[in-house]
Scaffold this motif. Structure first.
Motif, PDB file in Angstrom:
ATOM      1  N   LYS A  19      16.493 -90.945 -32.713  1.00 28.75           N
ATOM      2  CA  LYS A  19      15.332 -90.520 -31.928  1.00 28.75           C
ATOM      3  C   LYS A  19      15.030 -89.056 -32.182  1.00 28.75           C
ATOM      4  N   ALA A  20      16.095 -88.220 -32.244  1.00 26.40           N
ATOM      5  CA  ALA A  20      15.892 -86.797 -32.505  1.00 26.40           C
ATOM      6  C   ALA A  20      15.321 -86.581 -33.908  1.00 26.40           C
ATOM      7  N   ILE A  21      15.783 -87.391 -34.884  1.00 22.90           N
ATOM      8  CA  ILE A  21      15.241 -87.299 -36.243  1.00 22.90           C
ATOM      9  C   ILE A  21      13.757 -87.628 -36.239  1.00 22.90           C
ATOM     10  N   GLU A  22      13.370 -88.663 -35.477  1.00 20.26           N
ATOM     11  CA  GLU A  22      11.958 -89.052 -35.387  1.00 20.26           C
ATOM     12  C   GLU A  22      11.122 -87.918 -34.817  1.00 20.26           C
ATOM     13  N   TYR A  23      11.609 -87.279 -33.747  1.00 18.75           N
ATOM     14  CA  TYR A  23      10.881 -86.169 -33.128  1.00 18.75           C
ATOM     15  C   TYR A  23      10.791 -84.987 -34.093  1.00 18.75           C
ATOM     16  N   PHE A  24      11.905 -84.687 -34.778  1.00 17.83           N
ATOM     17  CA  PHE A  24      11.910 -83.583 -35.734  1.00 17.83           C
ATOM     18  C   PHE A  24      10.912 -83.836 -36.851  1.00 17.83           C
ATOM     19  N   ALA A  28       7.803 -81.417 -37.830  1.00 17.20           N
ATOM     20  CA  ALA A  28       7.718 -80.818 -39.155  1.00 17.20           C
ATOM     21  C   ALA A  28       6.437 -81.229 -39.866  1.00 17.20           C
ATOM     22  N   ARG A  29       6.030 -82.452 -39.713  1.00 17.65           N
ATOM     23  CA  ARG A  29       4.819 -82.952 -40.374  1.00 17.65           C
ATOM     24  C   ARG A  29       3.563 -82.358 -39.774  1.00 17.65           C
ATOM     25  N   LEU A  30       3.525 -82.247 -38.432  1.00 14.13           N
ATOM     26  CA  LEU A  30       2.324 -81.759 -37.746  1.00 14.13           C
ATOM     27  C   LEU A  30       2.330 -80.248 -37.550  1.00 14.13           C
ATOM     28  N   SER A  36       2.991 -82.941 -31.815  1.00 12.19           N
ATOM     29  CA  SER A  36       4.007 -83.980 -31.915  1.00 12.19           C
ATOM     30  C   SER A  36       4.155 -84.733 -30.599  1.00 12.19           C
ATOM     31  N   ALA A  37       4.132 -84.013 -29.487  1.00 12.04           N
ATOM     32  CA  ALA A  37       4.248 -84.655 -28.173  1.00 12.04           C
ATOM     33  C   ALA A  37       3.091 -85.619 -27.937  1.00 12.04           C
ATOM     34  N   GLN A  38       1.888 -85.209 -28.360  1.00 12.96           N
ATOM     35  CA  GLN A  38       0.732 -86.096 -28.208  1.00 12.96           C
ATOM     36  C   GLN A  38       0.886 -87.355 -29.061  1.00 12.96           C
ATOM     37  N   GLU A  39       1.364 -87.188 -30.292  1.00 10.00           N
ATOM     38  CA  GLU A  39       1.549 -88.337 -31.181  1.00 10.00           C
ATOM     39  C   GLU A  39       2.598 -89.294 -30.641  1.00 10.00           C
ATOM     40  N   LEU A  40       3.672 -88.742 -30.081  1.00  4.41           N
ATOM     41  CA  LEU A  40       4.785 -89.567 -29.615  1.00  4.41           C
ATOM     42  C   LEU A  40       4.600 -90.058 -28.185  1.00  4.41           C
ATOM     43  N   VAL A  42       4.975 -88.224 -25.374  1.00  4.50           N
ATOM     44  CA  VAL A  42       5.977 -87.631 -24.489  1.00  4.50           C
ATOM     45  C   VAL A  42       5.562 -86.200 -24.175  1.00  4.50           C
ATOM     46  N   THR A  43       6.377 -85.505 -23.386  1.00  8.01           N
ATOM     47  CA  THR A  43       6.068 -84.119 -23.041  1.00  8.01           C
ATOM     48  C   THR A  43       6.568 -83.185 -24.137  1.00  8.01           C
ATOM     49  N   PRO A  44       5.950 -81.989 -24.284  1.00  7.42           N
ATOM     50  CA  PRO A  44       6.451 -81.013 -25.261  1.00  7.42           C
ATOM     51  C   PRO A  44       7.903 -80.624 -25.012  1.00  7.42           C
ATOM     52  N   SER A  45       8.300 -80.543 -23.753  1.00  8.73           N
ATOM     53  CA  SER A  45       9.689 -80.168 -23.464  1.00  8.73           C
ATOM     54  C   SER A  45      10.662 -81.227 -23.978  1.00  8.73           C
ATOM     55  N   ALA A  46      10.271 -82.490 -23.913  1.00 10.16           N
ATOM     56  CA  ALA A  46      11.131 -83.559 -24.424  1.00 10.16           C
ATOM     57  C   ALA A  46      11.296 -83.438 -25.939  1.00 10.16           C
ATOM     58  N   VAL A  47      10.219 -83.068 -26.632  1.00 13.50           N
ATOM     59  CA  VAL A  47      10.296 -82.880 -28.080  1.00 13.50           C
ATOM     60  C   VAL A  47      11.217 -81.704 -28.409  1.00 13.50           C
ATOM     61  N   SER A  48      11.013 -80.585 -27.712  1.00 13.23           N
ATOM     62  CA  SER A  48      11.832 -79.395 -27.966  1.00 13.23           C
ATOM     63  C   SER A  48      13.306 -79.684 -27.711  1.00 13.23           C
ATOM     64  N   GLN A  49      13.590 -80.441 -26.670  1.00 13.84           N
ATOM     65  CA  GLN A  49      14.977 -80.765 -26.346  1.00 13.84           C
ATOM     66  C   GLN A  49      15.634 -81.592 -27.450  1.00 13.84           C
ATOM     67  N   GLN A  50      14.911 -82.554 -27.988  1.00 11.21           N
ATOM     68  CA  GLN A  50      15.458 -83.385 -29.052  1.00 11.21           C
ATOM     69  C   GLN A  50      15.712 -82.572 -30.315  1.00 11.21           C
ATOM     70  N   VAL A  51      14.810 -81.654 -30.630  1.00 13.72           N
ATOM     71  CA  VAL A  51      14.996 -80.820 -31.819  1.00 13.72           C
ATOM     72  C   VAL A  51      16.212 -79.910 -31.643  1.00 13.72           C
ATOM     73  N   ARG A  52      16.377 -79.325 -30.459  1.00 19.00           N
ATOM     74  CA  ARG A  52      17.539 -78.466 -30.201  1.00 19.00           C
ATOM     75  C   ARG A  52      18.836 -79.257 -30.324  1.00 19.00           C
ATOM     76  N   GLN A  53      18.847 -80.491 -29.810  1.00 16.43           N
ATOM     77  CA  GLN A  53      20.039 -81.325 -29.916  1.00 16.43           C
ATOM     78  C   GLN A  53      20.372 -81.616 -31.374  1.00 16.43           C
ATOM     79  N   LEU A  54      19.344 -81.801 -32.185  1.00 17.10           N
ATOM     80  CA  LEU A  54      19.569 -82.071 -33.603  1.00 17.10           C
ATOM     81  C   LEU A  54      20.153 -80.838 -34.294  1.00 17.10           C
ATOM     82  N   GLU A  55      19.611 -79.669 -33.964  1.00 11.42           N
ATOM     83  CA  GLU A  55      20.141 -78.428 -34.544  1.00 11.42           C
ATOM     84  C   GLU A  55      21.599 -78.234 -34.147  1.00 11.42           C
ATOM     85  N   THR A  56      21.932 -78.533 -32.907  1.00  5.62           N
ATOM     86  CA  THR A  56      23.316 -78.409 -32.451  1.00  5.62           C
ATOM     87  C   THR A  56      24.213 -79.379 -33.193  1.00  5.62           C
ATOM     88  N   GLN A  57      23.752 -80.601 -33.378  1.00  7.41           N
ATOM     89  CA  GLN A  57      24.565 -81.610 -34.056  1.00  7.41           C
ATOM     90  C   GLN A  57      24.837 -81.242 -35.508  1.00  7.41           C
TER      91      GLN A  57
END
Length: 332
Positions: A19-24, A28-30, A36-40, A42-57
Motif C-alpha cells: 500500500k505504501a509503495i502504491e502511495y509513493f 512520484a508520478r504526479l 495523489s490524495a485526490q487520485e487515491l 484519501v486524505t493528504p495526511s494519509a499519503v504523507s504517512q505512508q510515504v514516511r513509513q516507506l522511508e523508515t522501512q
C-alpha cells in the motif's frame, strides 16, 4: 552476514508495504501529495504517512522538497522506476484477464416463451459441453440493435429476411389449434362437425404469433360470424397453459408444447385441419459475429437440437393423424 532468501536490501519481500509503495508511486508520478490524495481517494495526511513509513522501512529518503515541489532522490528514482514497471505490469495483466473474461461471455436474446419452453430444457447440455463459457440469455420480444448493444446474436421468431444480418434458419414452426382432452370432449358432445365446434369454442388469442386466428381461419376457409377473443395473451406460454387447463382452444406452436402433446395433456382440436408448417425460428447477427468460435459452436449445437426436435414433432403429430401444409402466401 548472509542476506535472507526472499529479501531486498535486508528487507524481506513479504514485509514490504505494498500500500505504501502504491502511495509513493502515485506521489512520484504526479509530483504532489495533494494530487495523489485526490487520485487515491484519501486524505493528504494519509499519503504523507505512508510515504514516511516507506522511508523508515528502507532507511533512505525518497523525496526532497525544493520550492514547494517534491523531487525524487536518487534512491527514490530507483524505487519509482521499479514500482512503475511493477504496477504497469499488474495493470496490463488485469486488462488481459478482463479481456479474456469478456471474450468468454456468450450473450443471446430470445423471445420469452421460446426461451422458457424450448431453449430452457435443452441449454444445459450446451453449458455442460462448454463449462469455460459464461452464458447469458436475455428473454425479450425486442430485437437487438447490434450497433449499440452488446449481444452476440438473436434467436428470432419471424419470417426471416432481415437485411444487413447473417440469417440462419433454425427450424420451422408447426401451428395448429390445441386444447385439453376434456375440453375437446365437451365440444364433440355439441357437434361432430369441427367447424361447428369452433363456433362454440372459446378461442384463446396469442397476439404475438405470426398465424393468429383470423389468418388461420382464412387459410382453412372457415367463417365465424362473430370472431371474438375472450382471452388474449402476449405470451404463448400463457395461452398454452390456459388451453391445458381446459379453458379454450389455443392456436399456437407445437414446438412450445411438444411434451404436452406427446403425453396427451394437449390434443389437436381436429386432424381435419392440416398443421401449418413454415420457417419461423432464426439465428440472426452481424456477419462478423459468426467468426467467433463460441457463436459458431452454438449455431452447430442448436441446429442439431432443432433437427432432432423437428423429426420428433413430425413423428408425434403424424402418429395422431395430422397432415402438414405450407401456407400458400406469407402471412401479414
Amino acid at each position: 552476514m548472509r542476506q535472507a532468501r526472499g529479501s531486498v536490501g535486508g528487507v524481506a519481500v513479504r514485509d514490504i508495504n505494498i500500500k505504501a509503495i502504491e502511495y509513493f508511486e502515485s506521489v512520484a508520478r504526479l509530483g504532489s501529495v495533494t494530487a495523489s490524495a485526490q487520485e487515491l481517494g484519501v486524505t493528504p495526511s494519509a499519503v504523507s504517512q505512508q510515504v514516511r513509513q516507506l522511508e523508515t522501512q528502507f532507511g533512505v529518503r525518497l523525496f526532497r522538497r525544493e520550492r514547494r515541489r517534491l523531487i525524487l532522490t536518487q534512491d527514490g528514482e530507483i524505487l519509482f522506476q521499479t514500482a512503475s514497471q511493477a504496477f504497469g505490469a499488474l495493470r496490463n495483466a488485469r486488462s488481459a484477464i478482463t479481456r479474456q473474461r469478456d471474450l468468454r461471455n456468450l450473450i443471446m436474446r430470445v423471445s420469452p416463451s421460446f426461451g422458457v419452453r424450448w431453449l430452457g430444457p435443452r441449454i444445459g447440455t450446451f453449458l455442460a459441453e462448454n463449462p469455460e463459457w459464461n452464458i447469458r440469455v436475455d428473454a425479450t420480444q425486442d430485437f437487438t440493435a447490434f450497433e449499440t448493444e452488446t449481444v452476440d446474436f438473436d434467436l428470432r421468431y419471424g419470417l426471416g429476411g432481415w437485411p444487413g444480418l447473417s440469417v440462419t434458419r433454425i427450424m420451422n414452426d408447426l401451428v395448429m389449434p390445441m386444447c385439453s382432452p376434456g375440453y375437446l370432449a365437451r365440444l364433440r358432445a355439441l357437434s361432430d362437425d369441427p367447424i361447428r365446434q369452433l363456433r362454440h369454442a372459446n378461442l384463446i388469442d396469442s397476439v404475438k404469433t405470426i398465424f393468429r386466428w383470423d389468418l388461420w381461419l382464412a387459410l382453412n376457409r372457415v367463417e365465424l360470424p362473430d370472431l371474438v377473443y375472450p382471452m388474449a395473451f402476449d405470451r404463448s406460454s400463457m395461452s398454452l397453459e390456459l388451453a391445458r387447463q381446459g379453458m379454450g382452444i389455443a392456436l399456437d406452436s407445437v414446438n412450445l408444447c411438444l411434451p404436452d402433446i406427446r403425453e396427451g395433456r394437449l390434443v389437436p382440436m381436429s386432424t381435419a385441419f392440416p398443421v401449418v408448417d413454415f420457417p419461423a425460428y432464426w439465428l440472426t447477427c452481424p456477419q462478423r459475429h459468426m467468426t467467433r468460435r463460441i457463436v459458431a459452436r452454438f449455431t452447430d449445437w442448436i441446429l442439431a437440437e432443432a433437427g432432432l426436435h423437428e423429426t420428433e414433432a413430425r413423428r408425434v403429430l403424424a402418429g395422431l393423424g395430422c397432415s402438414f401444409r405450407q401456407p400458400p402466401v406469407e402471412p401479414g
